[in-house]
Design an enzyme around this catalytic site. Structure first.
Site, PDB file in Angstrom:
ATOM      1  N   ASP A  28       0.812  -1.223   0.000  1.00 20.01           N
ATOM      2  CA  ASP A  28       0.000   0.000   0.000  1.00 20.01           C
ATOM      3  C   ASP A  28       0.844   1.271   0.000  1.00 20.01           C
ATOM      4  O   ASP A  28       0.685   2.145   0.860  1.00 20.01           O
ATOM      5  CB  ASP A  28      -0.938   0.013   1.220  1.00 20.01           C
ATOM      6  N   GLU A 201     -11.330  -1.309  -3.822  1.00 17.16           N
ATOM      7  CA  GLU A 201     -10.680  -0.689  -2.675  1.00 17.16           C
ATOM      8  C   GLU A 201      -9.503   0.170  -3.142  1.00 17.16           C
ATOM      9  O   GLU A 201      -9.244   0.313  -4.335  1.00 17.16           O
ATOM     10  CB  GLU A 201     -10.207  -1.755  -1.682  1.00 17.16           C
ATOM     11  N   HIS A 267      -3.058  -1.242  -5.202  1.00 15.26           N
ATOM     12  CA  HIS A 267      -3.009  -0.257  -4.119  1.00 15.26           C
ATOM     13  C   HIS A 267      -1.887   0.767  -4.320  1.00 15.26           C
ATOM     14  O   HIS A 267      -0.841   0.710  -3.696  1.00 15.26           O
ATOM     15  CB  HIS A 267      -2.878  -0.927  -2.759  1.00 15.26           C
TER      16      HIS A 267
END
Length: 330
Positions: A28, A201, A267
């Site tokens: 991330d 996401e 991500h």
């Protein structure tokens, strides 16, 4: 836990080039540049850490600085994920996902504030959870979207009825308070978004030279090889708080390339080169198949090109351990 022996991290620049992965571990990844300094963050799982550098190619030579450690108990005590650093109203705000000491579900998004010029200095004040009080469900991967003089918060969450992860947006009154009800702007609809679990996401905003807005997100379960980046476009002149203002592309914008040592890429974050002439993406991927959704994920960066119609072109993940020209202006 940091994992060694998985891949070779790039060393400091000696010939105007770097190689991916930038670090051995770094899920991330997030980057922001302010006053000539790049600040880099990634998920550690147990605290918030910042690295600072004048050149992203030199990231491997930086030292991690722990800026916040969670309390022993409470709603933000464990599973610290997806940190993002934003400069708002001449202050620093650090958004992160966390859970309680007794359960990782539901996870929520929290924010810290720092008035220092340097986010690795000064004191961080806990401003609490960023929440929609009318729909206080699982909510992760929060990011700030500034558009036409207004601030919006975009995140991935549940609707309270199922485990599907959707993308939501709400307008912000200040960096820690939502002032409008949330609006669902994206939900998994294609097969590449539904491997093992239906997931949208890691939302991140990318703008082209004309100011057109693209929302880049991660799709499918992060532990699958199908994890990839998708693209949602905000219609020109449209209200971001209307669901029909956003249009999703039917194909992923970046996906795995096993031959290049890039499995489950996703991500991401975005940044410009020091001279402002180039756009770059930073994302994580695994170097081998079957490595899952843990600390084996490592950060990579590569240049973004733009299509004639103004849409971003991420290409394919650049092969690991292959020299890449440094961002321009380094």
């Amino acid at each position: 836990l940091l994992v060694s022996g998985i891949c070779t991290a790039a060393g400091p620049d000696t010939a105007g080039v770097f190689t991916n992965p930038l670090l051995q571990s770094g899920p991330d990844p997030w980057v922001i540049r302010h006053n000539g300094i790049y600040y880099y963050l990634n998920t550690t799982g147990h605290n918030l850490v910042i690295r600072k550098t004048k050149a992203m190619s030199a990231l491997p030579a930086t030292k991690p600085i722990v800026v916040w450690t969670p309390p022993a108990k409470g709603p933000n005590a464990r599973d610290i994920w997806a940190p993002e650093l934003h400069r708002l109203n001449n202050r620093w705000y650090l958004y992160y996902t966390a859970g309680s000491s007794d359960s990782i579900h539901p996870q929520h998004t929290f924010v810290l504030e720092n008035t220092a010029a340097d986010p690795t200095a000064g004191a961080w004040t806990d401003k609490g959870q960023v929440r929609d009080t009318a729909a206080d469900y699982f909510a992760i991967d929060g990011t700030v979207f500034q558009h036409k003089g207004k601030d919006y918060f975009i995140w991935s969450g549940h609707n309270g009825k199922d485990n599907v992860q959707r993308l939501y947006i709400a307008r912000m009154a200040d960096p820690w308070t939502l002032v409008s009800p949330r609006v669902e702007i994206a939900a998994p609809q294609y097969a590449w978004e539904k491997d093992a679990l239906a997931v949208n996401e890691g939302p991140e905003i990318l703008k082209n030279a004309k100011g057109e807005v693209f929302l880049i997100f991660s799709a499918s379960a992060c532990w699958t090889e199908s994890y990839a980046l998708g693209i949602v476009t905000l219609k020109n002149g449209a209200d971001p708080l209307r669901a029909d203002s956003w249009t999703k592309a039917p194909q992923p914008g970046l996906q795995a390339k096993p031959a290049n040592g890039a499995f489950a890429p996703g991500h991401n974050g975005f940044f410009k080169s020091p001279d402002g002439k180039e756009d770059w993406i930073i994302y994580h991927a695994n170097s081998k198949a079957g490595q899952g959704c843990g600390n084996l994920r490592n950060p990579r960066m590569q240049r973004i090109t733009w299509k004639a119609n103004g849409r971003p072109d991420f290409g394919e993940p650049v092969k690991i351990n292959t020299p890449i020209k440094n961002p321009s202006g380094e």
